[in-house]
Design a protein around this motif. Sequence first.
Motif, PDB file in Angstrom:
ATOM      1  N   ARG A  53       0.834  -1.199   0.000  1.00 50.06           N
ATOM      2  CA  ARG A  53       0.000   0.000   0.000  1.00 50.06           C
ATOM      3  C   ARG A  53       0.873   1.256   0.000  1.00 50.06           C
ATOM      4  NH1 ARG A  53      -5.396   1.045   2.247  1.00 50.06           N
ATOM      5  NH2 ARG A  53      -5.610   3.238   2.804  1.00 50.06           N
ATOM      6  N   GLY A  80       0.545   5.665  -1.169  1.00 47.18           N
ATOM      7  CA  GLY A  80      -0.382   6.724  -1.564  1.00 47.18           C
ATOM      8  C   GLY A  80      -1.009   7.395  -0.356  1.00 47.18           C
ATOM      9  N   TRP A 123      -4.169  10.340   0.785  1.00 48.54           N
ATOM     10  CA  TRP A 123      -5.371  11.018   0.319  1.00 48.54           C
ATOM     11  C   TRP A 123      -5.066  12.469  -0.026  1.00 48.54           C
ATOM     12  CZ3 TRP A 123      -9.607   8.681  -1.181  1.00 48.54           C
ATOM     13  CH2 TRP A 123      -9.876   7.395  -0.702  1.00 48.54           C
ATOM     14  N   HIS A 183     -12.799   3.849   0.043  1.00 49.08           N
ATOM     15  CA  HIS A 183     -12.537   3.783  -1.397  1.00 49.08           C
ATOM     16  C   HIS A 183     -13.786   3.292  -2.130  1.00 49.08           C
ATOM     17  CE1 HIS A 183      -8.193   3.923  -0.481  1.00 49.08           C
ATOM     18  NE2 HIS A 183      -7.996   4.135  -1.768  1.00 49.08           N
ATOM     19  N   ARG A 188     -11.555   0.328  -5.389  1.00 48.67           N
ATOM     20  CA  ARG A 188     -10.600  -0.177  -4.397  1.00 48.67           C
ATOM     21  C   ARG A 188      -9.161   0.047  -4.851  1.00 48.67           C
ATOM     22  NH1 ARG A 188     -10.693  -5.505  -1.467  1.00 48.67           N
ATOM     23  NH2 ARG A 188     -10.155  -6.312  -3.504  1.00 48.67           N
ATOM     24  N   ARG A 189      -8.283   0.187  -3.885  1.00 51.08           N
ATOM     25  CA  ARG A 189      -6.869   0.420  -4.194  1.00 51.08           C
ATOM     26  C   ARG A 189      -6.313  -0.671  -5.087  1.00 51.08           C
ATOM     27  NH1 ARG A 189      -2.052  -1.476  -2.563  1.00 51.08           N
ATOM     28  NH2 ARG A 189      -3.085  -2.938  -1.170  1.00 51.08           N
ATOM     29  N   ARG A 190      -6.628  -1.928  -4.847  1.00 48.08           N
ATOM     30  CA  ARG A 190      -6.005  -3.037  -5.564  1.00 48.08           C
ATOM     31  C   ARG A 190      -6.587  -3.242  -6.958  1.00 48.08           C
ATOM     32  NH1 ARG A 190      -6.883  -8.075  -2.124  1.00 48.08           N
ATOM     33  NH2 ARG A 190      -5.590  -9.044  -3.745  1.00 48.08           N
ATOM     34  N   ARG A 228       1.322   0.683  -9.988  1.00 49.47           N
ATOM     35  CA  ARG A 228       1.530   1.591  -8.859  1.00 49.47           C
ATOM     36  C   ARG A 228       0.859   2.942  -9.115  1.00 49.47           C
ATOM     37  NH1 ARG A 228       4.248   0.882  -4.668  1.00 49.47           N
ATOM     38  NH2 ARG A 228       5.542  -0.781  -5.576  1.00 49.47           N
ATOM     39  N   THR A 270      -2.940   2.366  -8.538  1.00 50.03           N
ATOM     40  CA  THR A 270      -3.357   2.175  -7.147  1.00 50.03           C
ATOM     41  C   THR A 270      -3.224   3.470  -6.351  1.00 50.03           C
ATOM     42  OG1 THR A 270      -1.147   1.366  -6.527  1.00 50.03           O
ATOM     43  CG2 THR A 270      -2.789  -0.279  -7.155  1.00 50.03           C
ATOM     44  N   GLU A 271      -2.180   4.254  -6.621  1.00 44.17           N
ATOM     45  CA  GLU A 271      -2.011   5.507  -5.882  1.00 44.17           C
ATOM     46  C   GLU A 271      -3.055   6.538  -6.284  1.00 44.17           C
ATOM     47  OE1 GLU A 271       2.062   6.726  -6.289  1.00 44.17           O
ATOM     48  OE2 GLU A 271       2.787   5.213  -4.856  1.00 44.17           O
ATOM     49  N   THR A 299      -6.109   5.993  -6.658  1.00 48.21           N
ATOM     50  CA  THR A 299      -7.374   5.737  -5.954  1.00 48.21           C
ATOM     51  C   THR A 299      -7.496   6.572  -4.692  1.00 48.21           C
ATOM     52  OG1 THR A 299      -6.512   3.861  -4.659  1.00 48.21           O
ATOM     53  CG2 THR A 299      -7.455   3.365  -6.831  1.00 48.21           C
ATOM     54  N   PHE A 300      -6.436   7.282  -4.303  1.00 46.14           N
ATOM     55  CA  PHE A 300      -6.467   8.081  -3.085  1.00 46.14           C
ATOM     56  C   PHE A 300      -6.893   9.529  -3.321  1.00 46.14           C
ATOM     57  CE2 PHE A 300      -3.875   4.516  -1.732  1.00 46.14           C
ATOM     58  CZ  PHE A 300      -4.273   4.310  -0.426  1.00 46.14           C
TER      59      PHE A 300
END
Length: 264
Positions: free
Chosen positions: A60, A62, A64, A90, A93-95, A106, A109-110, A112-113
């Motif tokens: 994980r 990232g 917000w 989220h 989702r991050r994944r 990467r 996924t980042e 998503t914040f």
Amino acid sequence: MDGYDEAFLGLHVPLPRAGDARPTALLTYPHFSVLLDTSRRLAVSTGVNIDGATLVDLARTGDWELDPRIPVTVQAGPDVYAKNDLDRGHLVRRRDPGWGTTAQARAATEATFFYPNAAPQAAAFNQSKDLWLGLEDHVLRFADAEDVRISVFTAPVLDQADPPYRGIRIPGRFWKVAAWVSTDDEILAAAGFVLDQSALIDAASATATLSPVLGGFRTFQAPIADIAALAGVDLGPLVAADVLPAAARAREWRELTVAAEIRL
């Protein structure tokens, strides 16, 4: 940023749109998009493409942050979540968008914040391993195990009866639809879900607390046509692609107690 790809499944599956003329802003990120209701400051819909064959398992990373492309005043930012029991839940989702090369995964996924991809969720709702996270993990495992492509759409139900709090209204319910192409007959298939956290929200003070009388939250596998009507969104071909048999769609929603009860 590439955003949600409507042709990702090999069939045209558009991002769900608002069923009325409310003001919206479309925000694209790597492998996903957010359609933001700028008056409610929360998402009308989100759509993410998941490539099960190239998922990358990343630690994980990232933090917000507000999206600089739109005014701060239309985003539900950090002030909404300060000094209370609300989680920044989220929507994508991050994944889920974390596939492709390591660098691509990467970046996705980042992304998503960004706050437009968040909605206030009671901590007990957001952190549950049984149904909220369990449902999402179940969908991701399905994509990974079968090496299939899946598109997932998620958003809060933006009801005007939601309790006001710090310039927004806290949603009591969320909806999710997962879509894929059936390997048997190569047609679109989809499953819809409604997740209800209203029992965790104290409407008088708009704080997130667990009510021992009402219990926690409830999760249903629901007809996609019902979700479209409930949320006021146009779900396009997803309604006809519902995996629930037509006879089941006329009955009450199927309440889920464990992820194993999900029908895909």
